[in-house]
Design a protein around this motif. Structure first.
Motif, PDB file in Angstrom:
ATOM      1  N   ALA A  65       5.015  61.067   4.848  1.00 23.30           N
ATOM      2  CA  ALA A  65       5.288  59.769   4.229  1.00 23.30           C
ATOM      3  C   ALA A  65       6.688  59.266   4.570  1.00 23.30           C
ATOM      4  CB  ALA A  65       5.117  59.868   2.715  1.00 23.30           C
ATOM      5  N   VAL A  66       7.668  60.159   4.553  1.00 21.67           N
ATOM      6  CA  VAL A  66       9.041  59.752   4.891  1.00 21.67           C
ATOM      7  C   VAL A  66       9.127  59.403   6.372  1.00 21.67           C
ATOM      8  CG1 VAL A  66      11.456  60.483   4.942  1.00 21.67           C
ATOM      9  CG2 VAL A  66      10.006  61.127   3.013  1.00 21.67           C
ATOM     10  N   VAL A  74      10.023  64.406  12.957  1.00 22.53           N
ATOM     11  CA  VAL A  74       9.932  65.632  12.161  1.00 22.53           C
ATOM     12  C   VAL A  74      10.053  66.825  13.095  1.00 22.53           C
ATOM     13  CG1 VAL A  74       8.421  67.036  10.708  1.00 22.53           C
ATOM     14  CG2 VAL A  74       8.521  64.567  10.367  1.00 22.53           C
ATOM     15  N   ALA A  75      10.854  67.810  12.689  1.00 22.87           N
ATOM     16  CA  ALA A  75      11.062  69.006  13.495  1.00 22.87           C
ATOM     17  C   ALA A  75      10.802  70.256  12.660  1.00 22.87           C
ATOM     18  CB  ALA A  75      12.486  69.038  14.057  1.00 22.87           C
ATOM     19  N   ILE A  76      10.090  71.226  13.244  1.00 26.05           N
ATOM     20  CA  ILE A  76       9.788  72.490  12.579  1.00 26.05           C
ATOM     21  C   ILE A  76       9.592  73.544  13.662  1.00 26.05           C
ATOM     22  CG2 ILE A  76       7.258  72.240  12.548  1.00 26.05           C
ATOM     23  CD1 ILE A  76       7.345  73.337   9.643  1.00 26.05           C
ATOM     24  N   HIS A  77       9.760  74.804  13.310  1.00 20.95           N
ATOM     25  CA  HIS A  77       9.541  75.877  14.293  1.00 20.95           C
ATOM     26  C   HIS A  77       8.075  75.902  14.711  1.00 20.95           C
ATOM     27  CE1 HIS A  77       9.255  79.938  16.006  1.00 20.95           C
ATOM     28  NE2 HIS A  77      10.560  79.822  16.237  1.00 20.95           N
ATOM     29  N   ASP A  80       5.253  77.594  12.665  1.00 20.96           N
ATOM     30  CA  ASP A  80       4.791  76.965  11.420  1.00 20.96           C
ATOM     31  C   ASP A  80       4.166  75.597  11.660  1.00 20.96           C
ATOM     32  OD1 ASP A  80       5.624  79.118   9.941  1.00 20.96           O
ATOM     33  OD2 ASP A  80       6.912  77.990   8.598  1.00 20.96           O
ATOM     34  N   ALA A  81       4.083  75.181  12.915  1.00 26.28           N
ATOM     35  CA  ALA A  81       3.619  73.826  13.203  1.00 26.28           C
ATOM     36  C   ALA A  81       2.141  73.633  12.876  1.00 26.28           C
ATOM     37  CB  ALA A  81       3.881  73.486  14.665  1.00 26.28           C
ATOM     38  N   GLU A  82       1.302  74.604  13.230  1.00 29.99           N
ATOM     39  CA  GLU A  82      -0.138  74.404  13.043  1.00 29.99           C
ATOM     40  C   GLU A  82      -0.546  74.322  11.581  1.00 29.99           C
ATOM     41  OE1 GLU A  82      -3.692  73.224  14.118  1.00 29.99           O
ATOM     42  OE2 GLU A  82      -1.955  73.449  15.437  1.00 29.99           O
ATOM     43  N   PRO A  83      -0.035  75.202  10.685  1.00 27.58           N
ATOM     44  CA  PRO A  83      -0.361  75.007   9.264  1.00 27.58           C
ATOM     45  C   PRO A  83       0.028  73.616   8.762  1.00 27.58           C
ATOM     46  CG  PRO A  83       0.612  77.163   9.588  1.00 27.58           C
ATOM     47  CD  PRO A  83       0.744  76.430  10.898  1.00 27.58           C
ATOM     48  N   MET A  84       1.180  73.103   9.200  1.00 25.23           N
ATOM     49  CA  MET A  84       1.614  71.779   8.751  1.00 25.23           C
ATOM     50  C   MET A  84       0.696  70.700   9.291  1.00 25.23           C
ATOM     51  SD  MET A  84       5.416  70.047   8.865  1.00 25.23           S
ATOM     52  CE  MET A  84       5.396  69.586  10.599  1.00 25.23           C
ATOM     53  N   ARG A  85       0.245  70.854  10.521  1.00 19.51           N
ATOM     54  CA  ARG A  85      -0.697  69.876  11.085  1.00 19.51           C
ATOM     55  C   ARG A  85      -1.995  69.819  10.277  1.00 19.51           C
ATOM     56  NH1 ARG A  85       0.768  72.273  16.352  1.00 19.51           N
ATOM     57  NH2 ARG A  85       2.181  70.836  17.431  1.00 19.51           N
ATOM     58  N   GLN A  86      -2.336  70.956   9.673  1.00 18.93           N
ATOM     59  CA  GLN A  86      -3.575  71.029   8.898  1.00 18.93           C
ATOM     60  C   GLN A  86      -3.358  70.771   7.403  1.00 18.93           C
ATOM     61  OE1 GLN A  86      -5.762  74.660   9.726  1.00 18.93           O
ATOM     62  NE2 GLN A  86      -5.008  74.712  11.817  1.00 18.93           N
ATOM     63  N   VAL A 114      -1.609  68.325   0.316  1.00 17.10           N
ATOM     64  CA  VAL A 114      -0.475  67.987   1.180  1.00 17.10           C
ATOM     65  C   VAL A 114      -0.962  67.172   2.374  1.00 17.10           C
ATOM     66  CG1 VAL A 114       1.469  68.899   2.490  1.00 17.10           C
ATOM     67  CG2 VAL A 114       0.597  70.164   0.517  1.00 17.10           C
ATOM     68  N   PRO A 115      -0.415  65.986   2.594  1.00 17.59           N
ATOM     69  CA  PRO A 115      -0.797  65.225   3.778  1.00 17.59           C
ATOM     70  C   PRO A 115      -0.411  65.980   5.046  1.00 17.59           C
ATOM     71  CG  PRO A 115       0.386  63.846   2.206  1.00 17.59           C
ATOM     72  CD  PRO A 115       0.543  65.260   1.740  1.00 17.59           C
ATOM     73  N   PRO A 116      -1.326  66.145   5.979  1.00 22.48           N
ATOM     74  CA  PRO A 116      -0.965  66.785   7.252  1.00 22.48           C
ATOM     75  C   PRO A 116       0.161  66.028   7.935  1.00 22.48           C
ATOM     76  CG  PRO A 116      -3.342  66.548   7.053  1.00 22.48           C
ATOM     77  CD  PRO A 116      -2.744  65.752   5.932  1.00 22.48           C
ATOM     78  N   CYS A 117       0.968  66.752   8.662  1.00 14.27           N
ATOM     79  CA  CYS A 117       2.104  66.142   9.364  1.00 14.27           C
ATOM     80  C   CYS A 117       2.186  66.734  10.762  1.00 14.27           C
ATOM     81  CB  CYS A 117       3.398  66.401   8.593  1.00 14.27           C
ATOM     82  SG  CYS A 117       4.854  65.615   9.315  1.00 14.27           S
ATOM     83  N   ASP A 118       2.200  65.873  11.736  1.00 17.50           N
ATOM     84  CA  ASP A 118       2.284  66.319  13.134  1.00 17.50           C
ATOM     85  C   ASP A 118       3.742  66.263  13.573  1.00 17.50           C
ATOM     86  OD1 ASP A 118       1.531  67.176  15.599  1.00 17.50           O
ATOM     87  OD2 ASP A 118       0.691  65.266  16.265  1.00 17.50           O
ATOM     88  N   PRO A 119       4.361  67.407  13.877  1.00 21.67           N
ATOM     89  CA  PRO A 119       5.781  67.391  14.236  1.00 21.67           C
ATOM     90  C   PRO A 119       6.027  66.716  15.582  1.00 21.67           C
ATOM     91  CG  PRO A 119       4.859  69.566  14.594  1.00 21.67           C
ATOM     92  CD  PRO A 119       3.789  68.763  13.909  1.00 21.67           C
ATOM     93  N   ASN A 120       7.189  66.101  15.676  1.00 22.25           N
ATOM     94  CA  ASN A 120       7.612  65.497  16.938  1.00 22.25           C
ATOM     95  C   ASN A 120       8.365  66.473  17.822  1.00 22.25           C
ATOM     96  OD1 ASN A 120       8.073  63.297  14.539  1.00 22.25           O
ATOM     97  ND2 ASN A 120       7.077  62.367  16.320  1.00 22.25           N
ATOM     98  N   PHE A 121       9.023  67.464  17.177  1.00 20.28           N
ATOM     99  CA  PHE A 121       9.801  68.451  17.917  1.00 20.28           C
ATOM    100  C   PHE A 121       9.506  69.843  17.375  1.00 20.28           C
ATOM    101  CE2 PHE A 121      12.365  64.560  18.137  1.00 20.28           C
ATOM    102  CZ  PHE A 121      12.537  64.442  19.508  1.00 20.28           C
TER     103      PHE A 121
END
Length: 228
Positions: A65-66, A74-77, A80-86, A114-121
């Protein structure tokens, strides 16, 4: 450099202002969206990046949302990216009160969707954040999750997520001892924090920053507890 602590519903987030821009460290639960954007009011376009310490619902819940409201990446290791995408949280196993925490999260997860979030980095250990315009460096400090990271900013300020926190009933600093995907690597991650020579640790949960000088004591505690 100015650091503003955002006391969110279930955790802390931080706005780091170094004059040329802002970075948001963590993003609470989905319901924290309005509170975070209120703190950004008038400076939405100054937000250079949303940097996430790990992919648990109380740390990345409002990230999508932000991101949509500000245009900030959005940046994450990567671990942990795939759980966040889901839109998921990989909890691992609990010890002590952590067993109740695992049960409670699994029970309440549908209500805290939790809304899924696709990281940019995707972040990596040792990566400098200067390419995002941020005066910071990534320290991969796994254990709580596979991709848990800490972020060292100029001036000795270290954002540690859930690796270090505060015991609620005693208000004393403690190393993570309730919830982890990999308990065995937590001592090494704490030792990694010590090499950063940070003056202050900014935890994901707690009332105030923690002096970096407490790290040797915390390392001794976890080494004794995990020796088996």
């Amino acid at each position: 450099m100015r650091i503003k602590t955002l006391k969110l519903i279930m955790s802390n987030a931080y706005l780091v202002d170094w004059g040329a821009g802002l970075a948001l460290i963590d993003a609470g639960i989905a319901l924290d969206r309005t509170r975070i954007l209120r703190h950004l009011r008038g400076r939405e376009r100054d937000l250079r990046v949303i940097v996430l310490t790990h992919a648990h619902l109380d740390h990345y819940g409002a990230a999508a949302a932000v991101q949509a409201a500000t245009g900030a990446p959005v940046a994450i290791h990567g671990a942990d990216a795939e759980p966040m995408r889901q839109g998921k949280s990989v909890l691992g196993s609990g010890r002590r009160i952590g067993k109740l925490m695992v049960a409670a999260v699994r029970l309440l997860e549908p209500a805290f969707r939790v809304p899924p979030c696709d990281p940019n980095f995707l972040l990596e250990d040792g990566m400098l954040l200067h390419h995002l315009g941020v005066p910071g460096r990534v320290l991969h400090t796994p254990g709580h999750t596979a991709g848990s990271c800490s972020f060292l900013f100029n001036g000795g300020n270290l954002f540690v997520g859930d690796l270090v926190g505060e015991v609620i009933y005693s208000r004393r600093p403690h190393a993570q001892r309730f919830l982890a995907q990999d308990w065995a690597v937590l001592p090494d991650s704490l030792r990694r924090l010590q090499t950063a020579n940070a003056e202050w640790l900014y935890p994901g949960h707690g009332r105030a920053p923690i002096p970096g000088s407490v790290l040797p004591q915390l390392i001794r505690q976890v080494e004794a507890a995990y020796k088996a």
